[in-house]
Write a protein that holds these residues in place. Structure first.
Motif, PDB file in Angstrom:
ATOM      1  N   MET A 155      -0.977   4.643 -12.404  1.00  0.00           N
ATOM      2  CA  MET A 155      -0.306   5.677 -11.647  1.00  0.00           C
ATOM      3  C   MET A 155       0.710   5.058 -10.690  1.00  0.00           C
ATOM      4  SD  MET A 155      -3.377   8.269 -10.697  1.00  0.00           S
ATOM      5  CE  MET A 155      -2.744   9.801 -10.271  1.00  0.00           C
ATOM      6  N   ASN A 156       1.732   5.777 -10.484  1.00  0.00           N
ATOM      7  CA  ASN A 156       2.812   5.365  -9.604  1.00  0.00           C
ATOM      8  C   ASN A 156       2.347   5.432  -8.134  1.00  0.00           C
ATOM      9  OD1 ASN A 156       5.255   4.911  -8.418  1.00  0.00           O
ATOM     10  ND2 ASN A 156       6.291   6.645  -9.386  1.00  0.00           N
ATOM     11  N   PRO A 157       2.688   4.439  -7.307  1.00  0.00           N
ATOM     12  CA  PRO A 157       2.289   4.490  -5.887  1.00  0.00           C
ATOM     13  C   PRO A 157       2.848   5.705  -5.150  1.00  0.00           C
ATOM     14  CG  PRO A 157       3.062   2.296  -6.456  1.00  0.00           C
ATOM     15  CD  PRO A 157       3.314   3.171  -7.651  1.00  0.00           C
ATOM     16  N   LEU A 158       4.049   6.140  -5.511  1.00  0.00           N
ATOM     17  CA  LEU A 158       4.624   7.336  -4.895  1.00  0.00           C
ATOM     18  C   LEU A 158       3.757   8.557  -5.198  1.00  0.00           C
ATOM     19  CD1 LEU A 158       6.944   8.766  -3.385  1.00  0.00           C
ATOM     20  CD2 LEU A 158       8.035   9.073  -5.626  1.00  0.00           C
ATOM     21  N   LEU A 159       3.295   8.652  -6.426  1.00  0.00           N
ATOM     22  CA  LEU A 159       2.445   9.770  -6.816  1.00  0.00           C
ATOM     23  C   LEU A 159       1.147   9.766  -6.019  1.00  0.00           C
ATOM     24  CD1 LEU A 159       1.689  12.115  -8.698  1.00  0.00           C
ATOM     25  CD2 LEU A 159       0.802  10.405 -10.281  1.00  0.00           C
ATOM     26  N   ILE A 160       0.543   8.610  -5.872  1.00  0.00           N
ATOM     27  CA  ILE A 160      -0.722   8.513  -5.142  1.00  0.00           C
ATOM     28  C   ILE A 160      -0.530   8.903  -3.676  1.00  0.00           C
ATOM     29  CG2 ILE A 160      -2.505   6.915  -4.340  1.00  0.00           C
ATOM     30  CD1 ILE A 160      -2.051   5.372  -6.994  1.00  0.00           C
ATOM     31  N   ILE A 161       0.526   8.395  -3.057  1.00  0.00           N
ATOM     32  CA  ILE A 161       0.795   8.707  -1.650  1.00  0.00           C
ATOM     33  C   ILE A 161       1.059  10.198  -1.467  1.00  0.00           C
ATOM     34  CG2 ILE A 161       2.451   8.371   0.235  1.00  0.00           C
ATOM     35  CD1 ILE A 161       2.755   5.468  -0.792  1.00  0.00           C
ATOM     36  N   MET A 162       1.862  10.784  -2.343  1.00  0.00           N
ATOM     37  CA  MET A 162       2.189  12.202  -2.213  1.00  0.00           C
ATOM     38  C   MET A 162       0.970  13.084  -2.467  1.00  0.00           C
ATOM     39  SD  MET A 162       5.199  12.783  -1.197  1.00  0.00           S
ATOM     40  CE  MET A 162       5.414  11.329  -0.230  1.00  0.00           C
ATOM     41  N   LEU A 163       0.146  12.719  -3.432  1.00  0.00           N
ATOM     42  CA  LEU A 163      -1.057  13.509  -3.698  1.00  0.00           C
ATOM     43  C   LEU A 163      -2.054  13.414  -2.550  1.00  0.00           C
ATOM     44  CD1 LEU A 163      -1.677  12.918  -7.505  1.00  0.00           C
ATOM     45  CD2 LEU A 163      -0.904  15.004  -6.381  1.00  0.00           C
ATOM     46  N   VAL A 164      -2.198  12.231  -1.971  1.00  0.00           N
ATOM     47  CA  VAL A 164      -3.099  12.078  -0.828  1.00  0.00           C
ATOM     48  C   VAL A 164      -2.581  12.893   0.354  1.00  0.00           C
ATOM     49  CG1 VAL A 164      -3.923  10.421   0.901  1.00  0.00           C
ATOM     50  CG2 VAL A 164      -4.054   9.866  -1.523  1.00  0.00           C
ATOM     51  N   LEU A 165      -1.271  12.837   0.625  1.00  0.00           N
ATOM     52  CA  LEU A 165      -0.692  13.636   1.703  1.00  0.00           C
ATOM     53  C   LEU A 165      -0.881  15.129   1.454  1.00  0.00           C
ATOM     54  CD1 LEU A 165       2.670  11.874   2.615  1.00  0.00           C
ATOM     55  CD2 LEU A 165       0.691  12.213   4.080  1.00  0.00           C
ATOM     56  N   LEU A 166      -0.700  15.542   0.208  1.00  0.00           N
ATOM     57  CA  LEU A 166      -0.842  16.949  -0.136  1.00  0.00           C
ATOM     58  C   LEU A 166      -2.278  17.427   0.084  1.00  0.00           C
ATOM     59  CD1 LEU A 166       0.797  19.325  -1.403  1.00  0.00           C
ATOM     60  CD2 LEU A 166      -0.207  18.658  -3.577  1.00  0.00           C
ATOM     61  N   VAL A 167      -3.246  16.645  -0.371  1.00  0.00           N
ATOM     62  CA  VAL A 167      -4.647  17.041  -0.231  1.00  0.00           C
ATOM     63  C   VAL A 167      -5.085  17.015   1.240  1.00  0.00           C
ATOM     64  CG1 VAL A 167      -7.006  16.343  -0.779  1.00  0.00           C
ATOM     65  CG2 VAL A 167      -5.285  16.371  -2.572  1.00  0.00           C
ATOM     66  N   LEU A 168      -4.748  15.951   1.952  1.00  0.00           N
ATOM     67  CA  LEU A 168      -5.164  15.853   3.357  1.00  0.00           C
ATOM     68  C   LEU A 168      -4.510  16.925   4.224  1.00  0.00           C
ATOM     69  CD1 LEU A 168      -5.272  12.001   3.983  1.00  0.00           C
ATOM     70  CD2 LEU A 168      -7.175  13.575   3.640  1.00  0.00           C
ATOM     71  N   SER A 169      -3.231  17.184   3.995  1.00  0.00           N
ATOM     72  CA  SER A 169      -2.575  18.225   4.786  1.00  0.00           C
ATOM     73  C   SER A 169      -3.090  19.609   4.409  1.00  0.00           C
ATOM     74  CB  SER A 169      -1.060  18.148   4.631  1.00  0.00           C
ATOM     75  OG  SER A 169      -0.679  18.354   3.289  1.00  0.00           O
ATOM     76  N   GLY A 170      -3.456  19.817   3.157  1.00  0.00           N
ATOM     77  CA  GLY A 170      -4.036  21.100   2.753  1.00  0.00           C
ATOM     78  C   GLY A 170      -5.385  21.338   3.404  1.00  0.00           C
ATOM     79  N   ILE A 171      -6.235  20.316   3.403  1.00  0.00           N
ATOM     80  CA  ILE A 171      -7.539  20.438   4.061  1.00  0.00           C
ATOM     81  C   ILE A 171      -7.361  20.613   5.571  1.00  0.00           C
ATOM     82  CG2 ILE A 171      -9.664  19.186   4.609  1.00  0.00           C
ATOM     83  CD1 ILE A 171      -9.448  17.942   1.781  1.00  0.00           C
ATOM     84  N   GLY A 172      -6.421  19.861   6.145  1.00  0.00           N
ATOM     85  CA  GLY A 172      -6.142  20.010   7.572  1.00  0.00           C
ATOM     86  C   GLY A 172      -5.642  21.400   7.927  1.00  0.00           C
ATOM     87  N   LEU A 173      -4.789  21.969   7.077  1.00  0.00           N
ATOM     88  CA  LEU A 173      -4.303  23.327   7.311  1.00  0.00           C
ATOM     89  C   LEU A 173      -5.450  24.328   7.313  1.00  0.00           C
ATOM     90  CD1 LEU A 173      -0.986  23.644   5.296  1.00  0.00           C
ATOM     91  CD2 LEU A 173      -1.319  24.104   7.712  1.00  0.00           C
ATOM     92  N   ILE A 174      -6.360  24.196   6.357  1.00  0.00           N
ATOM     93  CA  ILE A 174      -7.499  25.114   6.299  1.00  0.00           C
ATOM     94  C   ILE A 174      -8.318  25.017   7.580  1.00  0.00           C
ATOM     95  CG2 ILE A 174      -9.691  25.562   5.118  1.00  0.00           C
ATOM     96  CD1 ILE A 174      -8.247  24.684   2.518  1.00  0.00           C
TER      97      ILE A 174
END
Length: 83
Positions: A1-20
């Motif tokens: 997997m591409n490092p950009l993909l991993i970073i963006m997916l981690v940011l997406l998941v963490l910010s989604g959980i944080g928003l909730i």
């Protein structure tokens, strides 16, 4: 997997959980979790408004991170071409 993909997916998941979490911390009509926390920490009404302002700022920051990571993923990997 591409490092950009991993970073963006981690940011997406963490910010989604944080928003909730931070949206649930907001008070509805003075009966939210933030009012329980604020009433135990502060005894005046100004303390509650400070807590609410900080919750607003954190929620907005998480929403911006969520949207930016989502837009980056949409641009970099169009039409589900991750795999």
């Amino acid at each position: 997997m591409n490092p950009l993909l991993i970073i963006m997916l981690v940011l997406l998941v963490l910010s989604g959980i944080g928003l909730i979490v931070f949206i649930l911390l907001h008070s509805g009509k003075g009966t939210g979790v933030s009012d329980m926390i604020a009433s135990s920490v502060y005894s005046t009404q100004t303390g509650t408004s400070i807590v609410e302002k900080n919750l607003d700022r954190i929620t907005i920051a998480l929403a911006v991170v969520f949207m930016l990571s989502l837009i980056v993923l949409m641009i970099v990997y169009p039409k589900g071409s991750i795999g």
